[in-house]
Motif scaffolding. Structure first.
Motif, mmCIF file in Angstrom:
data_model
loop_
_atom_site.group_PDB
_atom_site.id
_atom_site.type_symbol
_atom_site.label_atom_id
_atom_site.label_comp_id
_atom_site.label_asym_id
_atom_site.label_seq_id
_atom_site.Cartn_x
_atom_site.Cartn_y
_atom_site.Cartn_z
ATOM 1 N N LEU A 52 7.242 44.418 -49.828
ATOM 2 C CA LEU A 52 8.196 45.552 -49.414
ATOM 3 C C LEU A 52 9.561 44.867 -49.525
ATOM 4 O O LEU A 52 10.450 45.853 -49.672
ATOM 5 N N GLY A 53 9.636 43.518 -49.289
ATOM 6 C CA GLY A 53 10.901 42.911 -49.075
ATOM 7 C C GLY A 53 11.422 43.370 -47.610
ATOM 8 O O GLY A 53 10.538 43.599 -47.025
ATOM 9 N N ASN A 54 12.563 42.824 -47.199
ATOM 10 C CA ASN A 54 12.936 42.675 -45.933
ATOM 11 C C ASN A 54 13.268 44.239 -45.210
ATOM 12 O O ASN A 54 14.439 44.311 -44.905
ATOM 13 N N VAL A 55 12.571 45.137 -45.729
ATOM 14 C CA VAL A 55 12.957 46.387 -44.798
ATOM 15 C C VAL A 55 12.490 46.505 -43.597
ATOM 16 O O VAL A 55 11.102 45.813 -43.531
ATOM 17 N N ASN A 56 12.897 47.038 -42.591
ATOM 18 C CA ASN A 56 12.503 47.182 -41.340
ATOM 19 C C ASN A 56 11.447 48.193 -41.173
ATOM 20 O O ASN A 56 11.492 49.500 -41.468
ATOM 21 N N VAL A 57 10.353 47.901 -40.835
ATOM 22 C CA VAL A 57 9.123 49.018 -40.645
ATOM 23 C C VAL A 57 8.444 48.929 -39.344
ATOM 24 O O VAL A 57 7.282 49.259 -39.091
ATOM 25 N N SER A 58 9.515 48.532 -38.499
ATOM 26 C CA SER A 58 9.171 48.589 -36.893
ATOM 27 C C SER A 58 9.013 50.181 -36.359
ATOM 28 O O SER A 58 9.479 50.957 -37.004
ATOM 29 N N LEU A 59 7.950 50.360 -35.406
ATOM 30 C CA LEU A 59 7.631 51.544 -34.861
ATOM 31 C C LEU A 59 8.160 51.342 -33.384
ATOM 32 O O LEU A 59 7.405 50.644 -32.778
ATOM 33 N N LEU A 60 9.192 51.879 -32.951
ATOM 34 C CA LEU A 60 9.801 51.369 -31.572
ATOM 35 C C LEU A 60 9.501 52.060 -30.542
ATOM 36 O O LEU A 60 9.754 51.999 -29.598
ATOM 37 N N PRO A 95 12.488 45.487 -32.913
ATOM 38 C CA PRO A 95 11.836 45.291 -34.266
ATOM 39 C C PRO A 95 11.274 43.830 -34.373
ATOM 40 O O PRO A 95 11.984 42.864 -34.034
ATOM 41 N N ILE A 140 1.480 46.552 -41.499
ATOM 42 C CA ILE A 140 2.572 47.396 -40.643
ATOM 43 C C ILE A 140 1.942 47.377 -39.401
ATOM 44 O O ILE A 140 2.756 47.362 -38.289
ATOM 45 N N ILE A 174 -1.461 46.584 -46.835
ATOM 46 C CA ILE A 174 -0.146 46.686 -46.408
ATOM 47 C C ILE A 174 -0.107 47.475 -45.152
ATOM 48 O O ILE A 174 0.834 47.278 -44.119
ATOM 49 N N ARG A 175 -0.775 48.677 -44.947
ATOM 50 C CA ARG A 175 -0.880 49.356 -43.887
ATOM 51 C C ARG A 175 -1.108 48.582 -42.531
ATOM 52 O O ARG A 175 -0.717 48.703 -41.429
ATOM 53 N N ARG A 206 6.834 40.800 -46.587
ATOM 54 C CA ARG A 206 7.968 40.444 -46.949
ATOM 55 C C ARG A 206 8.051 40.476 -48.575
ATOM 56 O O ARG A 206 9.068 40.777 -49.108
#
Ligand SMILES: CC(C)(COP(=O)(O)OP(=O)(O)OC[C@H]1O[C@@H](n2cnc3c(N)ncnc32)[C@H](O)[C@@H]1OP(=O)(O)O)[C@@H](O)C(=O)NCCC(=O)NCCS
Ligand SMILES: CC(C)(COP(=O)(O)OP(=O)(O)OC[C@H]1O[C@@H](n2cnc3c(N)ncnc32)[C@H](O)[C@@H]1OP(=O)(O)O)[C@@H](O)C(=O)NCCC(=O)NCCS
Lengths: 327, 327
Positions: free
Chosen positions: A105-113, A94, A173, A169-170, A102
């Motif tokens: 959305l805040g510190n939520v994890n939006v990683s696509l692994l 991530p 990401i 936003i998108r 940040r």
């Protein structure tokens, strides 16, 4: 009967005991994966740091013998390879959200692994753009030919504010997950959000009406161009995927390039047509802002923004095409 | 020298081989966790479905003997317990994004799979609200006493559009991760986004100026109330966390309740003051909309929206307080 239900529940409870066990194993494995993720991240930054150090030290070398030069060249190639390997590894870990994500959305994890997840997300992003484009094209058409009311115009501008905002936003990401979108296209969407916001506040004056129809014709054209753009980008996404899967041998790199140039050759005239219209909008608005009946600050601002968009789009597209040509 | 750098790189390469190995293990574990996650999700929905079936069958039972009634009651208790257990399990698994998040963010996974992560995210959400509240309070103050220009007003309204929009996204993420925010507060933020949007489009007329100052006084008051609300909600978050950690025995459930009621007792008068001001805004705007100089549709709409907010806030807060009282 009650007894049947109780028996049912008993049978289900036995299944549940197994399920609970399985869930516990899952949670402990998840924790272990998180731990090893942090360890990987630490090692990754260590390797990056050491690599940068070695690269730095190479730059300082002077007065090398021919033998040393050979070693140096080899070392440079190996360093580049190692960097690529580290990038591959980074793709499995991530990344930290950039400042915009940040804040929103805040510190939520939006990683696509995984590659599959990334492909799916990008595909969905393109489809989202298409859907909103179709809606906004129809809406422009209606505003032009069916109803003429400032409230409907304002609702349209709000749709644009919301749409461009969502795109930023998108795209944040996407970029976090390794997409190579040119920073200008992202900036373009921030600027467009701002512009749509300014258009919302433009009161219902003579000057507004002098520009209104031109604006909706422009939106109509833009919508059609964006549909063509979707066709190209969607095709490219799927071709690149096929190219990545070594098993499918139908597509060669040359085949891909010739497909891409055909697509681009078709698309580019329309794009430059759009940029020309942006310049023309800037010109019209600039003249309107000189009109003695014009008291609104929105007119001049919009003129400047259209000019900036024209400039940035033209320059970026030329750079992209030049780069593709050289490859 | 080149040789020193080459030796450095060689040493690093040995480390890298180990790192690569470790990363491969991590990736395969990650895949395994994803697989078992899907399996868990499937089992979860199976258990939920079967449980619902059994509950359904119990409802149809009639004419039970006293013995059967005892069995039935026991069964009901066990079903409720099982439901709670399934909820706990659901907390360890990613949930599907709701429709709003799916539209704005796309299908990226924003689950927070541990209590610590959820606490951190909520904490950050409260802090975010505080920061924007402080900014908007200062801004309201400046708009009232320092500068009076429609552009600054519009920028303020845009801040609100952006802020409430962002809140709806973050609250979507919170709700997905098990927060029990009343649906009304989320709806409240959608409505507020809409209202701020309408205020942006309100042209610079006599009627606008008749309401402007009242609006900024109201915003000032709201900002101060929201700071008090932050104090309460922040305190509650940390107390609840302490309560959840069984190791810390300083805080009892009774202690928590007395603390909560003291906090609420202080906060509630200010909240109802705010709701009263919303009603007053609605009243003022309604009268203004009857004014012969008023040609703007925004006035009536804003009056209605303020009234809806007043009503929803008052009713929801009363329901929440009543529920807390009964517990
Ligand atoms: C010129 C153009 C066709 C080239 O597209 P391309 O071949 O995909 O360009 P690149 O190779 O530089 O693409 C790199 C990445 O950026 C993405 N990208 C390119 N242009 C993009 C755009 N306008 N918006 C979003 N993403 C874009 C690509 O999908 C690719 O993503 P990936 O790394 O995840 O695979 C494209 O940039 C484009 O359509 N630009 C015009 C946009 C525009 O002018 N809009 C306003 C209309 S008037
Ligand atoms: C009345 C009030 C103080 C009760 O707060 P509370 O004790 O936290 O209420 P609940 O027990 O119902 O809270 C349930 C959940 O909703 C959250 N929540 C409650 N009110 C919220 C609000 N207004 N906004 C966002 N989240 C809220 C809580 O943090 C809690 O979250 P959790 O499940 O993640 O722990 C609170 O709802 C409140 O401040 N309401 C006023 C909001 C308002 O009127 N704003 C406009 C100002 S005029």
């Amino acid at each position: 009967t009650v007894d049947a239900a109780a028996a049912d529940f008993l049978a289900l409870s036995k299944e549940f005991a197994k399920f609970e066990e399985q869930n516990k194993t899952y949670v402990s494995h998840l924790d272990a994966v998180y731990t090893s993720q942090s360890k990987n991240l630490k090692d990754l930054s260590h390797h990056k740091y050491r690599l940068a150090q070695i690269s730095e030290s190479l730059k300082k070398l002077k007065d090398l013998s021919p033998d040393e030069k050979v070693i140096l060249e080899n070392l440079k190639i190996e360093l580049a390879q190692r960097k690529a390997q580290l990038n591959d590894i980074a793709g499995t870990l991530p990344a930290k959200n950039n400042i915009y994500l940040r804040i929103v959305l805040g510190n939520v994890n939006v990683s696509l692994l995984s590659k599959a997840e990334r492909f799916k997300y990008k595909d969905e992003y393109e489809r989202f753009k298409l859907v909103v484009t179709v809606i906004s094209t129809i809406w422009s058409f209606c505003n032009l030919f069916l109803f003429e009311h400032r409230v409907m115009d304002a609702a349209f501008h709000f749709l644009l504010v919301w749409y461009y905002c969502t795109l930023t936003i998108r795209e944040g990401i996407l970029r976090m997950n390794g997409s190579k979108i040119q920073p200008w296209w992202v900036a373009h969407h921030y600027i467009s959000t701002f512009q749509a916001g300014v258009l919302v506040t433009w009161p219902d004056t003579v000057i507004y009406h002098a520009f209104r129809n031109q604006f909706f014709y422009f939106s109509l054209y833009l919508g059609l161009v964006q549909m063509l753009q979707y066709r190209y980008q969607h095709g490219q996404l799927y071709k690149l995927k096929a190219l990545g899967e070594r098993s499918s041998m139908e597509l060669t790199v040359e085949g891909f390039h010739s497909w891409m140039w055909r697509g681009l050759g078709f698309l580019l005239p329309f794009l430059f047509g759009g940029y020309f219209l942006q310049l023309y909008n800037a010109y019209t608005l600039w003249n309107l802002s000189k009109d003695p009946r014009c008291h609104e600050w929105q007119v001049g601002i919009c003129a400047i923004v259209f000019f900036v968009l024209f400039l940035g789009n033209t320059v970026t597209t030329l750079i992209v095409v030049k780069r593709k040509f050289q490859q």
